[in-house]
Each structure stands twice: as structure tokens, then as C-alpha cells.
Design a protein around this motif. Structure first.
Motif, mmCIF file in Angstrom:
data_model
loop_
_atom_site.group_PDB
_atom_site.id
_atom_site.type_symbol
_atom_site.label_atom_id
_atom_site.label_comp_id
_atom_site.label_asym_id
_atom_site.label_seq_id
_atom_site.Cartn_x
_atom_site.Cartn_y
_atom_site.Cartn_z
ATOM 1 N N PRO A 1 0.995 -10.710 10.448
ATOM 2 C CA PRO A 1 0.951 -10.688 9.019
ATOM 3 C C PRO A 1 2.011 -9.829 8.341
ATOM 4 O O PRO A 1 2.368 -8.687 8.934
ATOM 5 C CB PRO A 1 -0.557 -10.212 8.429
ATOM 6 N N PRO A 2 2.151 -9.880 6.902
ATOM 7 C CA PRO A 2 3.439 -8.715 6.342
ATOM 8 C C PRO A 2 2.667 -7.569 6.076
ATOM 9 O O PRO A 2 1.348 -7.549 5.964
ATOM 10 C CB PRO A 2 3.546 -9.621 5.003
ATOM 11 N N PRO A 3 3.438 -6.479 6.265
ATOM 12 C CA PRO A 3 2.943 -5.348 5.789
ATOM 13 C C PRO A 3 2.345 -5.136 4.234
ATOM 14 O O PRO A 3 2.855 -5.991 3.427
ATOM 15 C CB PRO A 3 4.024 -4.324 5.927
ATOM 16 N N ILE A 4 1.212 -4.503 4.093
ATOM 17 C CA ILE A 4 0.846 -4.321 2.826
ATOM 18 C C ILE A 4 1.836 -3.281 1.917
ATOM 19 O O ILE A 4 2.130 -2.253 2.376
ATOM 20 C CB ILE A 4 -0.566 -3.695 2.754
ATOM 21 N N GLN A 5 1.896 -3.695 0.833
ATOM 22 C CA GLN A 5 2.796 -3.050 -0.065
ATOM 23 C C GLN A 5 2.205 -2.337 -0.902
ATOM 24 O O GLN A 5 0.990 -2.767 -1.627
ATOM 25 C CB GLN A 5 4.196 -3.948 -0.810
ATOM 26 N N PRO A 6 2.853 -1.226 -1.687
ATOM 27 C CA PRO A 6 2.140 -0.584 -2.548
ATOM 28 C C PRO A 6 1.872 -1.386 -4.029
ATOM 29 O O PRO A 6 3.041 -1.917 -4.288
ATOM 30 C CB PRO A 6 2.876 0.678 -2.749
ATOM 31 N N GLN A 7 0.814 -1.143 -4.829
ATOM 32 C CA GLN A 7 0.889 -1.867 -5.891
ATOM 33 C C GLN A 7 0.626 -0.898 -7.011
ATOM 34 O O GLN A 7 -0.443 0.087 -6.785
ATOM 35 C CB GLN A 7 -0.406 -2.510 -6.026
ATOM 36 N N HIS A 8 1.667 -0.691 -8.026
ATOM 37 C CA HIS A 8 1.736 0.399 -8.887
ATOM 38 C C HIS A 8 1.750 1.858 -8.246
ATOM 39 O O HIS A 8 0.800 2.509 -8.694
ATOM 40 C CB HIS A 8 0.505 0.390 -9.930
ATOM 41 N N ASN A 9 2.617 1.875 -6.979
ATOM 42 C CA ASN A 9 2.629 3.275 -6.434
ATOM 43 C C ASN A 9 1.318 3.638 -5.797
ATOM 44 O O ASN A 9 1.248 4.936 -5.503
ATOM 45 C CB ASN A 9 2.954 4.266 -7.323
ATOM 46 N N ASN A 10 0.453 2.565 -5.525
ATOM 47 C CA ASN A 10 -0.742 2.951 -4.966
ATOM 48 C C ASN A 10 -0.889 2.243 -3.456
ATOM 49 O O ASN A 10 -0.820 0.931 -3.909
ATOM 50 C CB ASN A 10 -2.028 2.635 -5.777
ATOM 51 N N LEU A 11 -1.028 2.820 -2.445
ATOM 52 C CA LEU A 11 -1.181 1.787 -1.171
ATOM 53 C C LEU A 11 -2.683 2.342 -0.773
ATOM 54 O O LEU A 11 -3.086 3.512 -0.484
ATOM 55 C CB LEU A 11 -0.248 2.795 -0.384
ATOM 56 N N LEU A 12 -3.316 1.102 -0.726
ATOM 57 C CA LEU A 12 -4.880 0.999 -0.104
ATOM 58 C C LEU A 12 -4.976 1.022 1.545
ATOM 59 O O LEU A 12 -3.924 0.656 1.914
ATOM 60 C CB LEU A 12 -5.489 -0.040 -0.793
#
Length: 303
Positions: A292-303
Motif C-alpha cells: 500500500p502507499p505510505p500515509i501522507q500528512p494531512q494539513h501537516n498532521n500525520l496520524l
């Protein structure tokens, strides 16, 4: 977890997302408004409040800052220990991927996929998610009975580890590995169990409630009394001085409360989703399967 460029001073000064300011803005605004009223009354001579001794306030502020420092240190230690545990989980998963190559390919795939299941269900347990571990259902090697037991088990991570150990036992009984290799492989299961136990300890043992309440109340009472102590001295500048002190004390209290629970989904909590995804990418790529693709930060927030 907030992802930012630390060298950008302008961005740091005017950051909003990921800071404690949104949480303390309302009480901070109330205290500054109270300070403006007290300072205005004192400056215009409309009403004079009894002077509260600055020396006593200085001593209280000093003691309070020391206790806030202790609490912040304790909460950061919890956050950092949680990060070390999950770093150890990633490391053990990679070691298990390499050492399991001694197993037959089919059995090795089941071990690796069950390791991925363990990381997913441990994250869901720590974040108190109620949905079923759908990740386990993606692997055909888990039969329907194992999937049903996995979903209904009272301790899902523990059950997933037992499935991994069962594969090692079966390999030993069928002569696929020696007893020395079994001990080495089983050591990884033991290390994963230690990670699980450590995370349980952090999740189920917060800082004593009475200590947190005592410090929280003292901070708010101290900040509410600040205008009456500084109003006669600062006059119209009272809101600025009180606002700065209030931001510091309330901010430290709010920050320590946020760091106390490192497994949540707040801005400064650990990015468990991203770490689990990294484990999936590392292990599935070792099996030669699509990742799967790496999780990217959303609005500078990485969960």
C-alpha cells in the motif's frame, strides 16, 4: 503528529494547528478580559483593589512552575517510552522478516501476515477503536475460524501472537526447523509480547488523577488572581502581562495533559497509522507482494 520545518521561525511563531492555543484560548481570553477591567479601574482611579503581595505570588509562581516542570517531564517520558516501544515493534518485525526466511514459503507468508495483523490490532486496541480488524480478513491464510476467534477474542493482539508461535511450533514438530532456530524465532514473539505489555501499561496507568486535578486547579486559581495582584502596578498593561503569564502556565498544563496519552489521535500524539503502514510496506515487500502507499500528512498532521 505535526510535521513542520523547525527552521522556519515565522511559521513557528504564527502556528495554530498542533499548538495548545486553541485549547486554552477561551479561559485565556476570559482572564485577559478580567485583567483589562481590573487594570482600567485601577488606572482611572474608579476603584482600587486591595493589593495582593507580589512576593507571595512570586513564590507561588516559582513553586507552581517547578511542579509543572515535573508533570511535563513525566508526561514527555510517557510519550517517549511509547515511541521507543513502537520503534522496537518496527525493528522486531523487520528482524522477524529476515529470520523467517528459514521457514517454507507458505508458512513464512502466514507468519509475516499475522505479524501485520498484530500491529494493526494493537494500534486499534490502544486507540480504542470499535471496528473489526478488517486487515485480518484480507489474508486468505487466516481461515474463517481464526478470523472469527480473532474478532471475538478478549485480547486480540495476544491471540495474533499465539498464531505466530503456533506456526513456529508446527514447523518444529514437522522437522522444518531445528530447536535452535525455534528458540531464535520464538524470541521475536517474546519481544513483540513485551511491546504489547509495555503499551498496555502506559495506556492503563495514567498519571494519578488527584495529582493532575490538584495541579490543574492551582494553575487556574493562580491565573485568576494575577490581575488583582498586577492591576495596581501595571495599569493598562495588565492584560498583556497577565496574558503572557496565563499562556505559559495554562499552555504547559494543557500540553502535559495531551502528552500523557500518546496513543490518541490528537495533533501531538504518535502517528500509529503511519508506523503500521510502514510495517506493512516493509513486510509485504519482503514477500514480493503489492504494497500500500505510505500515509501522507494531512494539513501537516500525520496520524
Amino acid at each position: 503528529m505535526i510535521v513542520r520545518q523547525p527552521n522556519n521561525t515565522f511559521t513557528l511563531l504564527f502556528s495554530w494547528r498542533g499548538t495548545v492555543l486553541p485549547r486554552i484560548l477561551q479561559p485565556m481570553g476570559f482572564i485577559m478580559l478580567l485583567s483589562a477591567i481590573v487594570g482600567g479601574l485601577e488606572h482611572n482611579g474608579i476603584y482600587h483593589f486591595e493589593n495582593l503581595p507580589l512576593t507571595a505570588f512570586s513564590l507561588i509562581g516559582l513553586v507552581l512552575s517547578i511542579f509543572l516542570g515535573f508533570k511535563n517531564t513525566a508526561c514527555y517520558d510517557r510519550w517517549w517510552e511509547a515511541r521507543k516501544l513502537w520503534g522496537n515493534l518496527i525493528s522486531v518485525a523487520r528482524h522477524l522478516d529476515r529470520d523467517s526466511r528459514i521457514l517454507p514459503q507458505v508458512r513464512r507468508e502466514r507468519v509475516i501476515e499475522q505479524t501485520i495483523v498484530f500491529a494493526n490490532v494493537l494500534r486499534d486496541l490502544l486507540r480504542q477503536r470499535s471496528e473489526q480488524p478488517v486487515t485480518a480478513q484480507q489474508f486468505e491464510e487466516l481461515n474463517e475460524t481464526q478470523q472469527r476467534v480473532l474478532q471475538q477474542h478478549i485480547n486480540i493482539p495476544q491471540y495474533s501472537l499465539s498464531l505466530i508461535q503456533w506456526e513456529f511450533l508446527q514447523a518444529l514438530r514437522e522437522g522444518e526447523i531445528s530447536d535452535v532456530c525455534y528458540v531464535q524465532l520464538n524470541q521475536h514473539v517474546h519481544e513483540l509480547s513485551l511491546v504489547h505489555t509495555g503499551c498496555d501499561r502506559l495506556s492503563n496507568t495514567p498519571i494519578p488523577f488527584a495529582y493532575s486535578v490538584l495541579l490543574h486547579r492551582t494553575v487556574y486559581i493562580f491565573c485568576l488572581l494575577l490581575p488583582f495582584s498586577l492591576g495596581s502596578v501595571m495599569g493598562l498593561a495588565t492584560p498583556l502581562v497577565v496574558g503572557l503569564l496565563t499562556y505559559t502556565f495554562l499552555g504547559l498544563d494543557a500540553l502535559s495533559t495531551e502528552l500523557e496519552e500518546p496513543f490518541g489521535t490528537q495533533s501531538n500524539d504518535l502517528p500509529l497509522d503511519a508506523m503500521v503502514r510502514n510495517i506493512e510496506i516493509d513486510l509485504l515487500s519482503g514477500l514480493g507482494k503489492p504494497t500500500p502507499p505510505p500515509i501522507q500528512p494531512q494539513h501537516n498532521n500525520l496520524l
